[in-house]
Design an enzyme around this catalytic site. Structure first.
Site, mmCIF file in Angstrom:
data_model
loop_
_atom_site.group_PDB
_atom_site.id
_atom_site.type_symbol
_atom_site.label_atom_id
_atom_site.label_comp_id
_atom_site.label_asym_id
_atom_site.label_seq_id
_atom_site.Cartn_x
_atom_site.Cartn_y
_atom_site.Cartn_z
ATOM 1 N N HIS A 221 -2.533 1.144 6.975
ATOM 2 C CA HIS A 221 -2.911 1.116 5.562
ATOM 3 C C HIS A 221 -3.029 2.537 5.037
ATOM 4 O O HIS A 221 -3.322 3.475 5.781
ATOM 5 C CB HIS A 221 -4.230 0.364 5.371
ATOM 6 N N CYS B 213 0.811 -1.221 0.000
ATOM 7 C CA CYS B 213 0.000 0.000 0.000
ATOM 8 C C CYS B 213 0.847 1.276 0.000
ATOM 9 O O CYS B 213 0.617 2.183 -0.810
ATOM 10 C CB CYS B 213 -0.983 -0.015 1.163
ATOM 11 N N HIS C 237 -5.817 1.953 -4.263
ATOM 12 C CA HIS C 237 -4.940 1.396 -3.222
ATOM 13 C C HIS C 237 -4.570 -0.042 -3.549
ATOM 14 O O HIS C 237 -5.201 -0.697 -4.397
ATOM 15 C CB HIS C 237 -5.610 1.486 -1.841
#
Length: 344
Positions: free
Chosen positions: A306, A258, A318
């Site tokens: 994240h 990510c 993402h």
């Protein structure tokens, strides 16, 4: 003998009767109730969340190790240069000593005192002062260089210790990541094909529910800022990676995690940002959700494990997790911790 046998038999009968009596017999363990698919989904999400947190720790340790390695290389070059300088200074000092020896071994002051020529005396006095200054400067420079060399060596040793500590952190994080991902995959592998398809649908349903609640709050009506020029380039890069697999610790070009995706997207836009989602949160300026614009980074979860890039219209791009590809998702489909702006 017969009485003894009879007593033994009676004892066995009594014991068997007691074992068979209601409430005294060992109850068979109750079988565990089968878990629902939703419970399985939550457990898998939890495992991947732990893996994501460990990935951030791994990336942070790797980034620090890279910095330490670069500093060690720079210090090694400085040490080599310092050693060369010391050798040159010693060479000059030796040359001055040899010149004095060739002059008969008498110090310049003694040679000057023996001179009968007044002009030679004056010229010699000037040269002596210059020579004394040069000698003093030479010795001072030699001492400074030796001190610098000692400092460089000490710093190099410190950096080696830090490098080793970061290596151990990386190894520990790697073990944790591997363990959590293996457990999640093992859990998924117990499901049949139909159950896996249903699991994916449950995952999407949970995201849709969270996104709908986020939109129902009216937040989107306040979000209307346009991307900066750099932000537009970052979005272009990130969306061009859609469909590529997630891989922990990866920064492209074929796979990303990510924060690898977000950091590389902004690097492509001409602005370097921290490698990990936690450092992106810590070091980049924050903005209110209502003021975010395409290119901004949304940090998710309480532990900042994240990150996604806002692309406008309530959506992000993402790299979700292992087993998933880079995709577009709702900006509110996960718990938002903060929004940061790389080009504030």
């Amino acid at each position: 003998m017969n009485r003894r046998r009879g007593a033994t038999a009676l004892t066995l009968v009594c014991a068997m009767s007691l074992l068979a009596a209601p409430g005294l017999a060992h109850a068979a363990p109750k079988p565990k109730a089968p878990r629902s698919l939703e419970e399985v989904r939550k457990e898998i999400d939890s495992l991947y969340h732990k893996a994501a947190a460990a990935t951030d720790a791994y990336n942070a340790a790797e980034e620090q190790a890279d910095k330490q390695s670069a500093q060690i290389v720079a210090l090694a070059k400085a040490i080599v240069a310092g050693q060369g300088k010391i050798e040159r200074l010693k060479g000059w000092a030796g040359a001055a000593a040899r010149a004095q020896y060739r002059a008969g071994g008498l110090p310049p002051e003694a040679q000057l005192a023996l001179s009968d020529d007044p002009q030679q005396f004056l010229d010699g006095a000037g040269r002596i002062r210059q020579g004394e200054k040069a000698t003093k400067n030479l010795l001072a420079e030699l001492a400074r260089t030796q001190d610098d060399l000692q400092t460089y060596t000490q710093k190099a040793g410190d950096h080696w210790q830090t490098l080793e500590a970061n290596r151990l952190k990386k190894e520990a994080a790697k073990r944790q990541i591997t363990k959590q991902i293996a457990e999640a995959k093992a859990l998924e592998s117990t499901l049949e094909a139909k159950e896996r398809a249903r699991l994916l649908q449950l995952e999407r349903d949970a995201q849709f529910k969270a996104q709908t609640a986020w939109l129902d709050s009216g937040v989107l009506k306040d979000i209307n800022s346009k991307a900066s020029e750099q932000g537009r380039k970052a979005v272009q890069f990130a969306t061009a990676q859609i469909g590529k697999p997630y891989e922990w610790g990866a920064e492209g070009p074929s796979t990303y995690d990510c924060s690898g995706l977000t950091s590389q997207a902004w690097a492509a836009a001409g602005r370097g940002i921290p490698r990990t989602s936690q450092e992106q949160l810590r070091l980049l300026p924050r903005v209110d959700v209502k003021n975010m614009r395409p290119g901004d980074l949304i940090i998710y979860n309480k532990d900042a494990s994240h990150v996604g890039m806002y692309i406008g219209d309530g959506a992000i791009v993402h790299a979700p997790r292992p087993g998933r590809n880079i995709t577009i998702a709702g900006a509110g489909s996960m718990p938002i911790l903060a929004v940061v702006r790389p080009d504030a």
